[in-house]
Design a protein around this motif. Sequence first.
Motif, PDB file in Angstrom:
ATOM      1  N   ALA A  46      14.889  -7.838   2.063  1.00 21.83           N
ATOM      2  CA  ALA A  46      14.377  -6.464   2.038  1.00 21.83           C
ATOM      3  C   ALA A  46      12.865  -6.443   1.815  1.00 21.83           C
ATOM      4  CB  ALA A  46      15.082  -5.651   0.954  1.00 21.83           C
ATOM      5  N   ALA A  47      12.353  -7.334   0.986  1.00 22.69           N
ATOM      6  CA  ALA A  47      10.903  -7.417   0.764  1.00 22.69           C
ATOM      7  C   ALA A  47      10.206  -7.896   2.034  1.00 22.69           C
ATOM      8  CB  ALA A  47      10.594  -8.347  -0.410  1.00 22.69           C
ATOM      9  N   VAL A  48      10.789  -8.870   2.709  1.00 19.23           N
ATOM     10  CA  VAL A  48      10.214  -9.366   3.967  1.00 19.23           C
ATOM     11  C   VAL A  48      10.208  -8.245   5.008  1.00 19.23           C
ATOM     12  CG1 VAL A  48      10.578 -10.967   5.891  1.00 19.23           C
ATOM     13  CG2 VAL A  48      10.726 -11.786   3.531  1.00 19.23           C
ATOM     14  N   ALA A  49      11.223  -7.418   5.017  1.00 20.68           N
ATOM     15  CA  ALA A  49      11.262  -6.295   5.964  1.00 20.68           C
ATOM     16  C   ALA A  49      10.089  -5.338   5.734  1.00 20.68           C
ATOM     17  CB  ALA A  49      12.589  -5.549   5.855  1.00 20.68           C
ATOM     18  N   ILE A  50       9.682  -5.149   4.483  1.00 23.01           N
ATOM     19  CA  ILE A  50       8.521  -4.302   4.181  1.00 23.01           C
ATOM     20  C   ILE A  50       7.248  -4.950   4.711  1.00 23.01           C
ATOM     21  CG2 ILE A  50       7.093  -3.339   2.322  1.00 23.01           C
ATOM     22  CD1 ILE A  50       9.769  -1.844   2.846  1.00 23.01           C
ATOM     23  N   VAL A  51       7.112  -6.252   4.515  1.00 22.19           N
ATOM     24  CA  VAL A  51       5.957  -6.984   5.029  1.00 22.19           C
ATOM     25  C   VAL A  51       5.896  -6.855   6.553  1.00 22.19           C
ATOM     26  CG1 VAL A  51       4.961  -9.291   5.293  1.00 22.19           C
ATOM     27  CG2 VAL A  51       5.840  -8.558   3.068  1.00 22.19           C
ATOM     28  N   ASP A  52       7.035  -7.003   7.194  1.00 25.77           N
ATOM     29  CA  ASP A  52       7.095  -6.866   8.651  1.00 25.77           C
ATOM     30  C   ASP A  52       6.717  -5.453   9.097  1.00 25.77           C
ATOM     31  OD1 ASP A  52       7.873  -9.503   8.882  1.00 25.77           O
ATOM     32  OD2 ASP A  52      10.005  -9.029   9.137  1.00 25.77           O
ATOM     33  N   ALA A  67       0.113   3.487   4.454  1.00 27.10           N
ATOM     34  CA  ALA A  67      -0.062   4.092   3.133  1.00 27.10           C
ATOM     35  C   ALA A  67       1.243   4.122   2.349  1.00 27.10           C
ATOM     36  CB  ALA A  67      -0.623   5.512   3.267  1.00 27.10           C
ATOM     37  N   ALA A  68       2.339   4.415   3.018  1.00 23.71           N
ATOM     38  CA  ALA A  68       3.633   4.493   2.347  1.00 23.71           C
ATOM     39  C   ALA A  68       4.104   3.138   1.827  1.00 23.71           C
ATOM     40  CB  ALA A  68       4.678   5.074   3.290  1.00 23.71           C
ATOM     41  N   LEU A  69       3.677   2.064   2.467  1.00 26.48           N
ATOM     42  CA  LEU A  69       4.138   0.722   2.086  1.00 26.48           C
ATOM     43  C   LEU A  69       3.244   0.056   1.043  1.00 26.48           C
ATOM     44  CD1 LEU A  69       5.144  -0.560   5.628  1.00 26.48           C
ATOM     45  CD2 LEU A  69       6.630   0.385   3.842  1.00 26.48           C
ATOM     46  N   LEU A  70       2.045   0.564   0.866  1.00 29.09           N
ATOM     47  CA  LEU A  70       1.123   0.017  -0.122  1.00 29.09           C
ATOM     48  C   LEU A  70       1.210   0.792  -1.430  1.00 29.09           C
ATOM     49  CD1 LEU A  70      -2.108  -0.469   2.035  1.00 29.09           C
ATOM     50  CD2 LEU A  70      -0.537  -2.263   1.247  1.00 29.09           C
ATOM     51  N   ASP A  71       1.242   0.076  -2.538  1.00 28.54           N
ATOM     52  CA  ASP A  71       1.145   0.697  -3.844  1.00 28.54           C
ATOM     53  C   ASP A  71      -0.243   1.343  -3.968  1.00 28.54           C
ATOM     54  OD1 ASP A  71       2.413   0.688  -6.727  1.00 28.54           O
ATOM     55  OD2 ASP A  71       0.275   0.168  -6.969  1.00 28.54           O
ATOM     56  N   PRO A  72      -0.372   2.475  -4.619  1.00 32.26           N
ATOM     57  CA  PRO A  72      -1.697   3.101  -4.754  1.00 32.26           C
ATOM     58  C   PRO A  72      -2.750   2.176  -5.373  1.00 32.26           C
ATOM     59  CG  PRO A  72       0.006   4.627  -5.454  1.00 32.26           C
ATOM     60  CD  PRO A  72       0.682   3.293  -5.212  1.00 32.26           C
ATOM     61  N   ASP A  73      -2.333   1.270  -6.250  1.00 30.05           N
ATOM     62  CA  ASP A  73      -3.260   0.359  -6.918  1.00 30.05           C
ATOM     63  C   ASP A  73      -3.264  -1.043  -6.310  1.00 30.05           C
ATOM     64  OD1 ASP A  73      -4.186   2.248  -8.782  1.00 30.05           O
ATOM     65  OD2 ASP A  73      -2.424   1.919 -10.047  1.00 30.05           O
ATOM     66  N   VAL A  74      -2.878  -1.161  -5.038  1.00 29.99           N
ATOM     67  CA  VAL A  74      -2.847  -2.463  -4.377  1.00 29.99           C
ATOM     68  C   VAL A  74      -4.204  -3.156  -4.512  1.00 29.99           C
ATOM     69  CG1 VAL A  74      -3.493  -1.565  -2.085  1.00 29.99           C
ATOM     70  CG2 VAL A  74      -2.154  -3.680  -2.272  1.00 29.99           C
ATOM     71  N   GLN A 152      11.210   3.926  -5.262  1.00 32.94           N
ATOM     72  CA  GLN A 152      11.164   4.169  -3.816  1.00 32.94           C
ATOM     73  C   GLN A 152      11.322   2.879  -3.014  1.00 32.94           C
ATOM     74  OE1 GLN A 152       7.517   6.315  -3.346  1.00 32.94           O
ATOM     75  NE2 GLN A 152       8.345   8.152  -4.283  1.00 32.94           N
ATOM     76  N   GLY A 153      11.792   1.831  -3.651  1.00 30.41           N
ATOM     77  CA  GLY A 153      11.997   0.562  -2.960  1.00 30.41           C
ATOM     78  C   GLY A 153      10.811  -0.372  -3.135  1.00 30.41           C
ATOM     79  N   TRP A 154      10.733  -1.378  -2.273  1.00 32.02           N
ATOM     80  CA  TRP A 154       9.659  -2.369  -2.345  1.00 32.02           C
ATOM     81  C   TRP A 154       8.349  -1.776  -1.864  1.00 32.02           C
ATOM     82  CZ3 TRP A 154      10.419  -6.737  -4.886  1.00 32.02           C
ATOM     83  CH2 TRP A 154      11.702  -7.271  -4.997  1.00 32.02           C
ATOM     84  N   ARG A 155       7.271  -2.054  -2.603  1.00 31.68           N
ATOM     85  CA  ARG A 155       5.919  -1.665  -2.211  1.00 31.68           C
ATOM     86  C   ARG A 155       5.002  -2.866  -2.413  1.00 31.68           C
ATOM     87  NH1 ARG A 155       8.428   1.204   0.024  1.00 31.68           N
ATOM     88  NH2 ARG A 155       8.622   3.438  -0.079  1.00 31.68           N
TER      89      ARG A 155
END
Length: 169
Positions: A46-52, A67-74, A152-155
């Motif tokens: 599931a984490a790899v799917a976010i990276v993809d 924007a939705a996939l990055l944490d605000p403090d990335v 909200q899942g993986w970020r």
Amino acid sequence: MKRPLAAARLAIAIAVAAAAVSPLAGNASPQTSGPSQVDVPVAAAAAVAIVDRFGTALAAADYDTIAALLDPDVLILESGGAERNRAQYLQHHAISDAAFLQGAQVRLEHRRARTEGDLAWVASESEIRFRKDGQPRAVSSTETMLLKRGPQGWRIVHIHWSSRPKKTP
């Protein structure tokens, strides 16, 4: 300070997109080809799917998804520089990264991912081919993404991109 065409960052993003050998990979994402070595346990899928998804969105200049996939403090580190939050990345390098990826071809060579509780890391190595000043170029790209699972899942909370030029045949 002149950055190497943000190739390092894009190389990593492309590596991410290259790993997206999914039904989404046919539209605006970079071309991928060739065999790769992938070591991704089911717990990290599931984490790899976010990276993809991030790589595919970057190649398509889909800034809402990025924007939705990055944490605000990335925290994004590349070529000795840092972008310390999502807004900073979206206002600056995301735009040049997306433009670069539109004409690039990415081949994922190696990927490894692991999870521990609510943290995951995904490390990718890719070759990225592109044209600069009408000449073919290639870079070896490495990318590490750290993700955190929340409500909200993986970020993505951290990205480190690195690349170096390759000799093109």
